[in-house]
Design a protein around this motif. Structure first.
Motif, mmCIF file in Angstrom:
data_model
loop_
_atom_site.group_PDB
_atom_site.id
_atom_site.type_symbol
_atom_site.label_atom_id
_atom_site.label_comp_id
_atom_site.label_asym_id
_atom_site.label_seq_id
_atom_site.Cartn_x
_atom_site.Cartn_y
_atom_site.Cartn_z
ATOM 1 N N LEU A 79 60.035 22.024 49.953
ATOM 2 C CA LEU A 79 61.142 22.986 50.041
ATOM 3 C C LEU A 79 62.069 22.861 48.839
ATOM 4 N N ALA A 80 62.354 21.617 48.447
ATOM 5 C CA ALA A 80 63.245 21.385 47.302
ATOM 6 C C ALA A 80 62.637 21.931 46.012
ATOM 7 N N LEU A 81 61.340 21.765 45.867
ATOM 8 C CA LEU A 81 60.683 22.276 44.657
ATOM 9 C C LEU A 81 60.678 23.796 44.636
ATOM 10 N N TRP A 82 60.575 24.426 45.798
ATOM 11 C CA TRP A 82 60.662 25.877 45.830
ATOM 12 C C TRP A 82 62.040 26.355 45.383
ATOM 13 N N CYS A 83 63.068 25.624 45.787
ATOM 14 C CA CYS A 83 64.411 25.979 45.318
ATOM 15 C C CYS A 83 64.489 25.865 43.803
ATOM 16 N N ARG A 84 63.832 24.867 43.255
ATOM 17 C CA ARG A 84 63.837 24.700 41.798
ATOM 18 C C ARG A 84 63.070 25.830 41.119
ATOM 19 N N ILE A 85 61.919 26.186 41.663
ATOM 20 C CA ILE A 85 61.116 27.277 41.096
ATOM 21 C C ILE A 85 61.921 28.568 41.041
ATOM 22 N N LEU A 86 62.653 28.834 42.119
ATOM 23 C CA LEU A 86 63.402 30.083 42.232
ATOM 24 C C LEU A 86 64.753 30.038 41.530
ATOM 25 N N GLY A 87 65.153 28.858 41.074
ATOM 26 C CA GLY A 87 66.459 28.737 40.447
ATOM 27 C C GLY A 87 67.597 28.959 41.428
ATOM 28 N N VAL A 88 67.424 28.500 42.651
ATOM 29 C CA VAL A 88 68.403 28.736 43.711
ATOM 30 C C VAL A 88 69.674 27.925 43.454
ATOM 31 N N THR A 89 70.812 28.573 43.625
ATOM 32 C CA THR A 89 72.101 27.876 43.514
ATOM 33 C C THR A 89 72.813 27.768 44.861
ATOM 34 N N HIS A 90 72.394 28.586 45.843
ATOM 35 C CA HIS A 90 72.978 28.517 47.187
ATOM 36 C C HIS A 90 71.862 28.651 48.217
ATOM 37 N N ALA A 91 71.772 27.645 49.100
ATOM 38 C CA ALA A 91 70.733 27.627 50.126
ATOM 39 C C ALA A 91 71.370 27.520 51.503
ATOM 40 N N LEU A 92 70.685 28.074 52.489
ATOM 41 C CA LEU A 92 71.137 28.042 53.875
ATOM 42 C C LEU A 92 70.119 27.289 54.711
ATOM 43 N N GLU A 93 70.601 26.392 55.569
ATOM 44 C CA GLU A 93 69.733 25.675 56.504
ATOM 45 C C GLU A 93 70.279 25.837 57.913
ATOM 46 N N LEU A 94 69.409 26.189 58.851
ATOM 47 C CA LEU A 94 69.782 26.227 60.263
ATOM 48 C C LEU A 94 69.085 25.076 60.965
ATOM 49 N N GLY A 95 69.879 24.104 61.416
ATOM 50 C CA GLY A 95 69.340 22.919 62.046
ATOM 51 C C GLY A 95 69.476 21.721 61.128
ATOM 52 N N THR A 96 70.675 21.136 61.059
ATOM 53 C CA THR A 96 70.961 20.053 60.120
ATOM 54 C C THR A 96 70.295 18.750 60.519
ATOM 55 N N LEU A 97 70.294 18.461 61.816
ATOM 56 C CA LEU A 97 69.878 17.171 62.360
ATOM 57 C C LEU A 97 70.704 16.083 61.665
ATOM 58 N N GLY A 98 70.066 15.136 60.965
ATOM 59 C CA GLY A 98 70.824 14.075 60.297
ATOM 60 C C GLY A 98 71.074 14.307 58.828
ATOM 61 N N GLY A 99 70.801 15.532 58.350
ATOM 62 C CA GLY A 99 71.058 15.859 56.954
ATOM 63 C C GLY A 99 69.940 15.523 55.998
ATOM 64 N N TYR A 100 68.803 15.072 56.517
ATOM 65 C CA TYR A 100 67.710 14.606 55.652
ATOM 66 C C TYR A 100 67.196 15.703 54.722
ATOM 67 N N THR A 101 66.857 16.855 55.275
ATOM 68 C CA THR A 101 66.329 17.938 54.435
ATOM 69 C C THR A 101 67.380 18.451 53.463
ATOM 70 N N ALA A 102 68.616 18.575 53.934
ATOM 71 C CA ALA A 102 69.694 19.030 53.046
ATOM 72 C C ALA A 102 69.867 18.077 51.864
ATOM 73 N N ILE A 103 69.747 16.783 52.112
ATOM 74 C CA ILE A 103 69.854 15.795 51.030
ATOM 75 C C ILE A 103 68.702 15.959 50.049
ATOM 76 N N TRP A 104 67.522 16.205 50.552
ATOM 77 C CA TRP A 104 66.390 16.480 49.654
ATOM 78 C C TRP A 104 66.688 17.694 48.762
ATOM 79 N N LEU A 105 67.117 18.781 49.378
ATOM 80 C CA LEU A 105 67.351 20.008 48.610
ATOM 81 C C LEU A 105 68.382 19.785 47.511
ATOM 82 N N ALA A 106 69.510 19.170 47.879
ATOM 83 C CA ALA A 106 70.602 19.008 46.927
ATOM 84 C C ALA A 106 70.311 17.945 45.874
ATOM 85 N N SER A 107 69.681 16.848 46.275
ATOM 86 C CA SER A 107 69.441 15.766 45.318
ATOM 87 C C SER A 107 68.354 16.103 44.300
ATOM 88 N N GLU A 108 67.462 17.017 44.650
ATOM 89 C CA GLU A 108 66.415 17.444 43.723
ATOM 90 C C GLU A 108 66.858 18.612 42.848
#
Length: 236
Positions: free
Chosen positions: A57-86
């Protein structure tokens, strides 16, 4: 993503591949492992995306040049940390209903040094997303270039429809857990989660605003799949 149908070899392959494609020497490895471990220690269910899935998912954001992403279902923040840190230029808005999950996620995100780029909003998904849509339409919030939907499955289509309205042209939307161990093909199922998966697949397929595809997946989280959709260059 998680279910009970698992093949041990899928986990072996995931662990082998991840050890080479994202070795422990990477700058974000410790923060990600800590978020995973702290989430489990706090009693959160072990249903976050796998490292391979989250990095994809994080690499797709990089491919698309995404600057703002939306996530529904944070849980413990793991995926969000992946997206932002990559993606150092990426801001993530993530929504979570459970107050305990929100507290754990915010703590994990702060420990990862990403509180400035990951906004955790507590509240009922549909209510929050509708509010975000109004903010976007009023020009008070940026449109999203990527949306990841991993919340209450009965509302898959509602979330998808609202995400389309808030997205940039050519944005990507991913809906998790739509294959349901193959049960999505059972038209007679009375399971509300399967109905939610079938509804978003069928309606996205007819939606002139997007082009979509369903990908079946296997790995350490078992057998499931994603709906991926890309918005048309011009919204209709």
């Amino acid at each position: 993503m998680s279910n009970s149908t698992k093949n041990p070899q899928w986990t072996v392959v995931d662990e082998y591949a991840t050890s080479h494609t994202h070795p422990a020497s990477r700058p974000n490895t410790k923060a990600l492992q800590d978020a995973h471990d702290q989430s489990l220690a706090a009693g959160l269910p072990n249903i976050a995306a796998s490292p391979a899935q989250a990095k994809f998912l994080a690499l797709w954001c990089r491919i698309l040049g995404v600057t703002h992403a939306l996530e529904l279902g944070t849980l413990g923040g793991y995926t969000a940390i992946w997206l932002a840190s990559e993606n150092p230029e990426l801001h993530v808005t993530t929504i979570e209903l459970d107050a305990h999950h929100v507290a754990v996620a915010r703590k994990n995100i702060e420990a990862a040094g990403l509180s400035g780029r990951i906004e955790v909003i507590e509240g009922e998904g549909i209510v929050v997303v509708k509010r975000l849509r109004e903010e976007v339409l009023r020009g008070e919030r940026e449109r999203f270039g990527f949306s990841f939907i991993d919340a209450d499955k009965e509302n898959n289509w509602n979330y998808f429809d609202l995400a389309v309205e808030m997205s940039t042209p050519k944005a990507a939307i991913c809906v998790d857990n739509v294959v349901r161990r193959g049960r999505v093909a059972d038209a007679a199922s009375t399971d509300a989660r399967i109905h939610g998966a079938r509804e978003v697949i069928e309606k996205a397929g007819k939606d002139p605003r997007v082009d979509s595809v369903v990908i079946q997946t296997v790995g350490e989280k078992g057998y499931d799949g994603w709906l991926w959709a890309v918005l048309n260059e011009k919204r209709e």
